[in-house]
Design a protein around this motif. Sequence first.
Motif, PDB file in Angstrom:
ATOM      1  N   SER A 205       0.826  -1.223   0.051  1.00 51.17           N
ATOM      2  CA  SER A 205       0.042  -0.076   0.154  1.00 51.17           C
ATOM      3  C   SER A 205       1.121   1.154   0.119  1.00 51.17           C
ATOM      4  O   SER A 205       2.008   1.271   0.396  1.00 51.17           O
ATOM      5  N   VAL A 206       0.274   2.404  -0.353  1.00 54.06           N
ATOM      6  CA  VAL A 206       0.996   3.541  -0.587  1.00 54.06           C
ATOM      7  C   VAL A 206       0.124   4.712   0.090  1.00 54.06           C
ATOM      8  O   VAL A 206      -1.284   4.402   0.200  1.00 54.06           O
ATOM      9  N   SER A 207       0.686   5.577   0.741  1.00 59.02           N
ATOM     10  CA  SER A 207       0.160   6.789   1.178  1.00 59.02           C
ATOM     11  C   SER A 207       0.452   8.254   0.692  1.00 59.02           C
ATOM     12  O   SER A 207       1.680   8.274   0.594  1.00 59.02           O
ATOM     13  N   CYS A 208      -0.271   9.138   0.382  1.00 59.80           N
ATOM     14  CA  CYS A 208       0.035  10.700   0.122  1.00 59.80           C
ATOM     15  C   CYS A 208      -0.508  11.342   1.262  1.00 59.80           C
ATOM     16  O   CYS A 208      -1.392  11.416   1.732  1.00 59.80           O
ATOM     17  N   SER A 209       0.520  12.298   1.732  1.00 57.70           N
ATOM     18  CA  SER A 209       0.204  13.227   2.819  1.00 57.70           C
ATOM     19  C   SER A 209       0.156  14.672   2.038  1.00 57.70           C
ATOM     20  O   SER A 209       1.059  15.174   1.511  1.00 57.70           O
ATOM     21  N   VAL A 210      -0.928  15.436   2.155  1.00 56.14           N
ATOM     22  CA  VAL A 210      -1.180  16.759   1.710  1.00 56.14           C
ATOM     23  C   VAL A 210      -1.012  17.720   2.680  1.00 56.14           C
ATOM     24  O   VAL A 210      -1.804  17.742   3.682  1.00 56.14           O
ATOM     25  N   SER A 211      -0.005  18.750   2.695  1.00 56.01           N
ATOM     26  CA  SER A 211       0.351  19.663   3.877  1.00 56.01           C
ATOM     27  C   SER A 211      -0.415  21.249   3.099  1.00 56.01           C
ATOM     28  O   SER A 211      -0.078  21.475   2.219  1.00 56.01           O
ATOM     29  N   HIS A 212      -1.246  21.630   4.052  1.00 58.64           N
ATOM     30  CA  HIS A 212      -1.780  23.066   3.781  1.00 58.64           C
ATOM     31  C   HIS A 212      -1.884  23.823   4.826  1.00 58.64           C
ATOM     32  O   HIS A 212      -2.419  23.388   6.021  1.00 58.64           O
ATOM     33  N   VAL A 213      -2.208  25.265   4.938  1.00 66.61           N
ATOM     34  CA  VAL A 213      -2.230  26.071   6.014  1.00 66.61           C
ATOM     35  C   VAL A 213      -3.908  25.584   6.590  1.00 66.61           C
ATOM     36  O   VAL A 213      -3.854  26.045   7.779  1.00 66.61           O
ATOM     37  N   THR A 214      -4.675  25.263   5.897  1.00 68.99           N
ATOM     38  CA  THR A 214      -5.948  25.039   6.310  1.00 68.99           C
ATOM     39  C   THR A 214      -6.121  23.581   7.289  1.00 68.99           C
ATOM     40  O   THR A 214      -7.234  23.467   7.780  1.00 68.99           O
ATOM     41  N   GLY A 215      -5.081  22.816   7.056  1.00 70.78           N
ATOM     42  CA  GLY A 215      -4.976  21.739   7.637  1.00 70.78           C
ATOM     43  C   GLY A 215      -4.463  20.432   6.760  1.00 70.78           C
ATOM     44  O   GLY A 215      -4.366  20.706   5.568  1.00 70.78           O
ATOM     45  N   ASN A 216      -3.814  19.605   7.379  1.00 77.83           N
ATOM     46  CA  ASN A 216      -3.255  18.465   6.681  1.00 77.83           C
ATOM     47  C   ASN A 216      -4.247  17.320   6.608  1.00 77.83           C
ATOM     48  O   ASN A 216      -5.166  16.915   7.342  1.00 77.83           O
ATOM     49  N   LYS A 217      -3.898  16.561   5.488  1.00 76.82           N
ATOM     50  CA  LYS A 217      -4.647  15.340   5.229  1.00 76.82           C
ATOM     51  C   LYS A 217      -3.811  14.380   4.581  1.00 76.82           C
ATOM     52  O   LYS A 217      -2.900  14.580   3.780  1.00 76.82           O
ATOM     53  N   SER A 218      -4.059  13.152   4.983  1.00 78.50           N
ATOM     54  CA  SER A 218      -3.304  11.721   4.465  1.00 78.50           C
ATOM     55  C   SER A 218      -4.393  10.748   3.959  1.00 78.50           C
ATOM     56  O   SER A 218      -5.359  10.413   4.584  1.00 78.50           O
ATOM     57  N   LEU A 219      -4.181  10.219   2.833  1.00 75.73           N
ATOM     58  CA  LEU A 219      -4.889   9.060   2.163  1.00 75.73           C
ATOM     59  C   LEU A 219      -4.077   8.063   1.872  1.00 75.73           C
ATOM     60  O   LEU A 219      -2.798   8.217   1.545  1.00 75.73           O
ATOM     61  N   SER A 220      -4.673   6.614   2.021  1.00 72.87           N
ATOM     62  CA  SER A 220      -3.937   5.505   1.740  1.00 72.87           C
ATOM     63  C   SER A 220      -4.725   4.721   0.645  1.00 72.87           C
ATOM     64  O   SER A 220      -5.958   4.940   0.451  1.00 72.87           O
ATOM     65  N   LEU A 221      -3.709   3.933  -0.188  1.00 70.82           N
ATOM     66  CA  LEU A 221      -4.266   3.211  -1.279  1.00 70.82           C
ATOM     67  C   LEU A 221      -3.519   1.918  -1.201  1.00 70.82           C
ATOM     68  O   LEU A 221      -2.388   1.598  -1.253  1.00 70.82           O
ATOM     69  N   GLU A 222      -4.141   0.555  -1.421  1.00 69.01           N
ATOM     70  CA  GLU A 222      -3.870  -0.722  -1.706  1.00 69.01           C
ATOM     71  C   GLU A 222      -3.761  -0.811  -3.167  1.00 69.01           C
ATOM     72  O   GLU A 222      -4.897  -0.568  -4.192  1.00 69.01           O
ATOM     73  N   LEU A 223      -2.495  -1.187  -3.540  1.00 67.88           N
ATOM     74  CA  LEU A 223      -2.497  -1.245  -5.034  1.00 67.88           C
ATOM     75  C   LEU A 223      -2.959  -2.411  -5.640  1.00 67.88           C
ATOM     76  O   LEU A 223      -2.626  -3.668  -4.978  1.00 67.88           O
ATOM     77  N   SER A 224      -3.564  -2.624  -6.519  1.00 65.43           N
ATOM     78  CA  SER A 224      -4.301  -3.792  -7.337  1.00 65.43           C
ATOM     79  C   SER A 224      -3.103  -4.833  -7.619  1.00 65.43           C
ATOM     80  O   SER A 224      -2.152  -4.173  -8.202  1.00 65.43           O
ATOM     81  N   LEU A 225      -3.352  -5.925  -7.352  1.00 65.31           N
ATOM     82  CA  LEU A 225      -2.539  -6.897  -7.683  1.00 65.31           C
ATOM     83  C   LEU A 225      -2.489  -7.087  -9.109  1.00 65.31           C
ATOM     84  O   LEU A 225      -3.366  -7.114  -9.748  1.00 65.31           O
ATOM     85  N   GLY A 226      -1.331  -7.244  -9.658  1.00 65.79           N
ATOM     86  CA  GLY A 226      -1.174  -7.591 -11.368  1.00 65.79           C
ATOM     87  C   GLY A 226      -1.010  -5.963 -11.977  1.00 65.79           C
ATOM     88  O   GLY A 226      -0.511  -6.233 -13.259  1.00 65.79           O
ATOM     89  N   LEU A 227      -1.240  -5.064 -11.287  1.00 66.48           N
ATOM     90  CA  LEU A 227      -0.939  -3.919 -12.301  1.00 66.48           C
ATOM     91  C   LEU A 227       0.516  -3.519 -12.116  1.00 66.48           C
ATOM     92  O   LEU A 227       1.026  -2.858 -12.778  1.00 66.48           O
ATOM     93  N   ILE A 228       1.083  -3.996 -10.868  1.00 62.67           N
ATOM     94  CA  ILE A 228       2.705  -3.827 -10.729  1.00 62.67           C
ATOM     95  C   ILE A 228       3.393  -4.722  -9.949  1.00 62.67           C
ATOM     96  O   ILE A 228       2.596  -5.105  -8.763  1.00 62.67           O
ATOM     97  N   ILE A 229       4.045  -5.633 -10.649  1.00 58.82           N
ATOM     98  CA  ILE A 229       4.668  -6.682  -9.846  1.00 58.82           C
ATOM     99  C   ILE A 229       6.334  -6.643 -10.359  1.00 58.82           C
ATOM    100  O   ILE A 229       6.541  -6.944 -11.313  1.00 58.82           O
TER     101      ILE A 229
END
Length: 270
Positions: A205-229
Amino acid sequence: MLASNMKTYKNIKHTGKASVNGSSTDKRQRKLELPAEANASLSVPVDTKAVFDCPSILLTSVVVTTWQIILRDKLSCTRAYRRDRNETKEGNCTDERITWASRPDENLALQIDPVATTHDGFYMCQMVTHFGNFHRGYHLQVLVPPEVTLFQGKNGIAVCRAAAGKPAAQISWNPEGDCVTEQEHWANGTVTVQSTCRWEDRPVSVSCSVSHVTGNKSLSLELSLGLIIRGFPASSLLVILYVKFALFLVILVIVAFIYFQRINGCRARK
């Protein structure tokens, strides 16, 4: 002194602008602690209320108060209040969201309700009093929280987007990969930031963190099998599967041929 103040207000009345520089001061000013002139930066989230205060001067000593508003790509707007007549004037003011915070004979503050991105600019309160002239200015920056999304693209890449934020957001990844970040600027001053990332070895899985003066947010994603091996894109994996399937069919045909040959040999001996 009072005659000079009346002349200033007449200037406001006819032109929508007031000149508050160069007047004399009263001797009593030396004995009073009056607020210093100052400018301040103010950051306010979009769709909220912003309130600007004038210098803390005793209202009974104020003769004329003028708010000068300078917005991006617009004419300067002025709102003025003359206390002895309890009279308000304005010039070039068309935005109904910018008003006095309450009755100017009770409170000389200005308000914006609600705040929009078009309200970025400079707001100055200029006061003509019996003790001299004073002002306070505000540099207003309107903040817009970005809309954050994270999704999987083609060939095993992940895309993190912080859309229409103000100011521009910053994006980081975990784990770090081979990433490209781009910005798109919009007419209303907002900025869309998009980061595209790929990895040589497949993370679960991967996650991206977005930093902003109004507040920070982090999202995660499970990479689909077969798309990248192990760095192979989906098209390469399909080729490998096809080759393996073809080899399996060839082996199956050879085994079947040998089996039937043995059966026919046994029958001939009998």
